[in-house]
Design a protein around this motif. Structure first.
Motif, PDB file in Angstrom:
ATOM      1  N   LEU B  26     -81.962   1.545 -18.339  1.00  0.00           N
ATOM      2  CA  LEU B  26     -81.352   2.879 -18.462  1.00  0.00           C
ATOM      3  C   LEU B  26     -81.119   3.161 -19.955  1.00  0.00           C
ATOM      4  CD1 LEU B  26     -78.878   2.566 -15.478  1.00  0.00           C
ATOM      5  CD2 LEU B  26     -81.091   3.672 -15.486  1.00  0.00           C
ATOM      6  N   GLY B  27     -79.971   3.718 -20.281  1.00  0.00           N
ATOM      7  CA  GLY B  27     -79.779   4.147 -21.669  1.00  0.00           C
ATOM      8  C   GLY B  27     -79.150   3.120 -22.588  1.00  0.00           C
ATOM      9  N   TYR B  28     -78.913   1.886 -22.113  1.00  0.00           N
ATOM     10  CA  TYR B  28     -78.168   0.914 -22.922  1.00  0.00           C
ATOM     11  C   TYR B  28     -78.782   0.658 -24.309  1.00  0.00           C
ATOM     12  CZ  TYR B  28     -75.661  -3.319 -24.228  1.00  0.00           C
ATOM     13  OH  TYR B  28     -74.924  -4.249 -24.904  1.00  0.00           O
ATOM     14  N   PRO B  29     -80.107   0.401 -24.411  1.00  0.00           N
ATOM     15  CA  PRO B  29     -80.663   0.158 -25.754  1.00  0.00           C
ATOM     16  C   PRO B  29     -80.442   1.342 -26.706  1.00  0.00           C
ATOM     17  CG  PRO B  29     -82.239  -0.505 -24.081  1.00  0.00           C
ATOM     18  CD  PRO B  29     -81.147   0.223 -23.369  1.00  0.00           C
ATOM     19  N   ARG B  30     -80.512   2.560 -26.172  1.00  0.00           N
ATOM     20  CA  ARG B  30     -80.272   3.741 -27.016  1.00  0.00           C
ATOM     21  C   ARG B  30     -78.819   3.804 -27.457  1.00  0.00           C
ATOM     22  NH1 ARG B  30     -77.880   7.737 -25.134  1.00  0.00           N
ATOM     23  NH2 ARG B  30     -78.600   7.356 -23.017  1.00  0.00           N
ATOM     24  N   ILE B 246     -82.836   6.989 -31.265  1.00  0.00           N
ATOM     25  CA  ILE B 246     -81.616   7.582 -30.724  1.00  0.00           C
ATOM     26  C   ILE B 246     -81.947   8.764 -29.797  1.00  0.00           C
ATOM     27  CG2 ILE B 246     -79.445   8.741 -31.401  1.00  0.00           C
ATOM     28  CD1 ILE B 246     -79.563   7.020 -33.954  1.00  0.00           C
ATOM     29  N   GLU B 247     -83.168   9.278 -29.931  1.00  0.00           N
ATOM     30  CA  GLU B 247     -83.542  10.470 -29.160  1.00  0.00           C
ATOM     31  C   GLU B 247     -84.048  10.159 -27.748  1.00  0.00           C
ATOM     32  OE1 GLU B 247     -86.541  12.269 -31.514  1.00  0.00           O
ATOM     33  OE2 GLU B 247     -85.201  12.747 -33.155  1.00  0.00           O
ATOM     34  N   THR B 248     -84.408   8.898 -27.500  1.00  0.00           N
ATOM     35  CA  THR B 248     -85.058   8.570 -26.228  1.00  0.00           C
ATOM     36  C   THR B 248     -84.042   8.392 -25.112  1.00  0.00           C
ATOM     37  OG1 THR B 248     -86.576   7.350 -27.605  1.00  0.00           O
ATOM     38  CG2 THR B 248     -86.851   7.088 -25.255  1.00  0.00           C
ATOM     39  N   LEU B 249     -84.299   9.057 -23.984  1.00  0.00           N
ATOM     40  CA  LEU B 249     -83.346   8.994 -22.874  1.00  0.00           C
ATOM     41  C   LEU B 249     -83.490   7.693 -22.075  1.00  0.00           C
ATOM     42  CD1 LEU B 249     -81.270  11.092 -22.196  1.00  0.00           C
ATOM     43  CD2 LEU B 249     -82.775  12.012 -20.449  1.00  0.00           C
ATOM     44  N   VAL B 250     -84.724   7.281 -21.819  1.00  0.00           N
ATOM     45  CA  VAL B 250     -84.957   6.031 -21.079  1.00  0.00           C
ATOM     46  C   VAL B 250     -85.806   5.111 -21.979  1.00  0.00           C
ATOM     47  CG1 VAL B 250     -85.644   5.082 -18.843  1.00  0.00           C
ATOM     48  CG2 VAL B 250     -85.111   7.502 -19.021  1.00  0.00           C
ATOM     49  N   ASP B 333     -71.470   7.077 -20.893  1.00  0.00           N
ATOM     50  CA  ASP B 333     -70.931   6.761 -22.226  1.00  0.00           C
ATOM     51  C   ASP B 333     -69.416   6.556 -22.162  1.00  0.00           C
ATOM     52  OD1 ASP B 333     -73.479   7.076 -23.032  1.00  0.00           O
ATOM     53  OD2 ASP B 333     -73.169   8.827 -24.304  1.00  0.00           O
ATOM     54  N   ILE B 334     -68.747   7.362 -21.332  1.00  0.00           N
ATOM     55  CA  ILE B 334     -67.288   7.210 -21.171  1.00  0.00           C
ATOM     56  C   ILE B 334     -67.006   5.842 -20.565  1.00  0.00           C
ATOM     57  CG2 ILE B 334     -65.240   8.056 -19.909  1.00  0.00           C
ATOM     58  CD1 ILE B 334     -66.461  10.903 -20.167  1.00  0.00           C
ATOM     59  N   LYS B 335     -67.813   5.464 -19.582  1.00  0.00           N
ATOM     60  CA  LYS B 335     -67.643   4.150 -18.938  1.00  0.00           C
ATOM     61  C   LYS B 335     -67.845   3.036 -19.959  1.00  0.00           C
ATOM     62  CE  LYS B 335     -70.083   1.051 -16.543  1.00  0.00           C
ATOM     63  NZ  LYS B 335     -71.419   0.697 -16.096  1.00  0.00           N
ATOM     64  N   PHE B 336     -68.823   3.228 -20.849  1.00  0.00           N
ATOM     65  CA  PHE B 336     -69.104   2.226 -21.886  1.00  0.00           C
ATOM     66  C   PHE B 336     -67.887   2.055 -22.796  1.00  0.00           C
ATOM     67  CE2 PHE B 336     -70.689   0.860 -26.010  1.00  0.00           C
ATOM     68  CZ  PHE B 336     -71.564  -0.157 -25.672  1.00  0.00           C
TER      69      PHE B 336
END
Lengths: 283, 362
Positions: B26-30, B246-250, B333-336
């Protein structure tokens, strides 16, 4: 028994819903764009040319032409794609597109506004070649149909770009690299340079006698379209385009492109000619 | 029912590894790249280290209450009212996390494979599949995780290796990226990414082995996933340098789309998508199962299966609440940023209070 029946129903629902029926498109309904050309428009902002693969007849036999080029003027690339649907029976798709070819004028104006949407397009891959052509991209695509060694132009360009690994004439030039150069603070983008060979030049004329040393030095110093040659396809790929931000600022010829690659560490292998004691030595 | 469950250490370790590791698709690496810039992988490393220390601490405290789940410990420590409220808080958090994950997974499937399929259909398919898996219980889910684990690992390694033509080590410099202070702060916040390890505390009464083994399984999962997360972030940044990454969603999908090894080896992402979707299914199933168990233990019900339809409906409805994918990513992101309060701080607080009370009683 009831529980098993329920599970069976659930599994069936799962199988039915995951078939992708919503987005299904039959292969014969699609028009596969293999090259995209971008020029400055006359009646609208941009003139987009699509080279589309012509499918072979199902009943057998040879199709006369392998590709068809259509040109549409619109405000954007995707607008042109949609407009093209008004006179092409097939639904155009970029999934098999191989290269995006941009005219010199468009490159001078700035490429960001054309490349950014392509980067975000799901159909198009960042591994697509991105090159600048001297002159008109639509003209290049028209001439590109007349090939000798390959049937499909996309394959032809693919092989030419790959051959550059052994000559050093052409830099690695794709959307990924260009976008990286555009966004990274320490880099400037570059692309490969292409051109159509003029018909009038299709003969080797005797040039000025500048001496062997100079000839050896300038052996590869050609821009596309200028190589003294006879025969072969009409397109040439040699040299590179230098950008400042997203705007074209100059060309490097074949020799300069090699030196550029030596500086950036991308240089692999090639033959170099030197004059030692009046003898030309190739290493 | 509880005594009939037989799962081993390996199954538990692989299941928790998959639960934590799914974020890589998912988005973690981004997200870590956004926070640490070129030092994103250092954030991963330190977050893993802090999570490991916290887990060892929590599992050591848990060992003082043999065969007691955290839900039971909470209630016996804080009494039935406060205990139930705390357990309901944990249950609510887990439901919100699963419903958001359900939505994100469905959106990712739309981006990667089924572009025209409505999101409601995909969430429905996922929740139905998760319902079936949760119905069969932890044994079925953990066995599936154990069997699929080598394939998932192989698919990740394959993607990372096949991208070698793009490797450029200059792209991960400057080493300290956004700065030491920022790295320190975000490494701490980043422990939320490893929060799934705490699920072990809520289902501990299902395991046949002792707490020491549970502790090892959790530690193994954290270490393994940290290594994989760091490797993925490093390769991601080498292929897509910082401003573009930073722009990539997945991110992982974008990486797999970049694989191009000559004319005959490209467009291979569809092979890998299959494994990622199965990983998503395992995560949702396990999340659904654990949430139901927490609720069952909170209400002291004899069976969990009758609760599944209601909880599935709740998760399904909540997953469709966000207006669009961007809102879902914002919730993630809030959860992160704040998830660690529920996943690490709350259990630690409960166990510390429980231990103090236990000592006093003794």
């Amino acid at each position: 028994m009831k529980c098993r029946f329920g599970l069976l129903v659930l599994l069936l629902i799962t199988i039915i819903f995951t078939q992708g029926c919503w987005g299904s498109q039959e292969t014969d309904e699609l028009g596969y764009v293999i090259l995209i050309g971008i020029d400055k428009g006359e009646k609208n902002i941009v003139k987009v040319s699509f080279q589309i693969a012509v499918p072979q007849p199902v009943e057998g036999g040879e199709q006369k032409k392998a590709t068809e080029v259509v040109t549409v003027e619109a405000a954007s690339i995707f607008g042109a794609k949609e407009l093209a649907s008004s006179f092409i029976s097939k639904n155009l798709t970029f999934v098999h597109n191989k290269a995006v070819i941009v005219s010199e004028d468009i490159a001078k104006e700035g490429l960001s506004k054309y490349i950014n949407p392509l980067v975000r397009c799901r159909e198009l891959r960042r591994t697509n070649y991105l090159t600048v052509v001297r002159g008109e991209a639509s003209e290049f695509l028209e001439h590109n149909k007349e090939l000798i060694f390959e049937k499909y132009t996309s394959r032809y360009i693919d092989l030419l770009m790959n051959a550059s690994k052994f000559t050093g004439f052409v830099p690695e030039s794709n959307i990924h690299k260009f976008y990286q150069g555009l966004k990274s603070p320490g880099l400037q983008p570059i692309t490969a340079l292409m051109a159509v060979k003029n018909k009038e030049d299709d003969k080797i004329t005797k040039g000025q006698d500048i001496g062997n040393e100079k000839k050896a030095e300038e052996e590869m110093a050609y821009l596309p379209g200028d190589i003294p040659r006879k025969g072969g396809a009409k397109i040439e790929i040699i040299g590179q385009v230098v950008f400042r931000d997203d705007k074209l600022v100059g060309f490097l010829n074949g020799k300069e492109t090699r030196y550029y690659q030596m500086l950036t560490g991308d240089f692999q292998k090639e033959y170099l000619l030197f004059q030692i004691r009046k003898n030309l030595i190739r290493v | 029912m509880k005594n009939k469950v037989y799962i081993g250490y390996s199954e538990v370790a692989t299941l928790i590894s998959i639960m934590i590791g799914t974020k890589a698709f998912l988005g973690y690496p981004r997200l870590v790249t956004q926070l640490g810039m070129t030092a994103g992988w250092i954030i991963v490393f330190f977050s893993g280290l802090i999570s490991l220390c916290l887990w060892l601490l929590i599992s050591s405290f848990l060992a003082c209450f043999p065969k007691k789940s955290l839900t039971a410990i909470t209630e016996s420590t804080f009494g039935s009212i406060i205990g139930t409220v705390l357990n309901i808080v944990v249950f609510t958090f887990s439901i919100l996390v699963i419903s958001n994950s359900l939505r994100i997974f469905s959106e990712v499937v739309i981006i990667t494979a089924l572009t025209e399929t409505p999101v409601i259909v995909l969430t429905l398919v996922f929740i139905l599949a998760a319902w079936i898996a949760a119905y069969y219980g932890i044994e079925a889910i953990s066995r599936s995780a154990y069997i699929s684990f080598p394939f998932i690992i192989a698919s990740v390694i394959a993607v990372l290796i096949l991208l070698y033509p793009y490797y450029d080590f200059k792209q991960i410099t400057p080493i300290w990226g956004s700065g030491i202070l920022s790295i320190g702060k975000n490494s701490f916040l980043g422990i939320s990414a490893f929060g799934e390890v705490i699920l072990l505390c809520y289902i501990i009464h299902y395991f046949q082995f002792d707490v020491k083994k549970v502790k090892q399984a959790g530690a193994f999962s954290i270490i393994l996933v940290t290594i994989f997360f760091a490797a993925i972030v490093i390769v991601y940044q080498m292929v897509l340098p910082v401003p573009t990454s930073i722009e990539t969603l997945v991110p992982f999908y974008q990486l797999s789309r970049s694989i191009n090894l000559g004319h005959y080896f490209q467009r291979v992402e569809s092979i890998f998508v299959m494994f990622w979707i199965f990983t998503a299914f395992l995560r949702l199933s396990m999340g659904l199962f654990v949430s139901t168990i927490i609720f069952q233990d909170t209400l002291k019900l004899p069976y969990y299966r009758p609760l599944l339809p209601a909880i599935c409906l709740l998760v399904f409805s909540l997953s469709l609440t966000p207006a669009d994918m961007m809102q879902t990513v914002m919730y993630e992101d809030i959860k992160f940023n704040y998830g660690w309060l529920v996943t690490f701080v709350l259990p630690l607080f409960i166990l510390v209070v429980a231990l103090i009370l236990k000592r006093k009683e003794e």
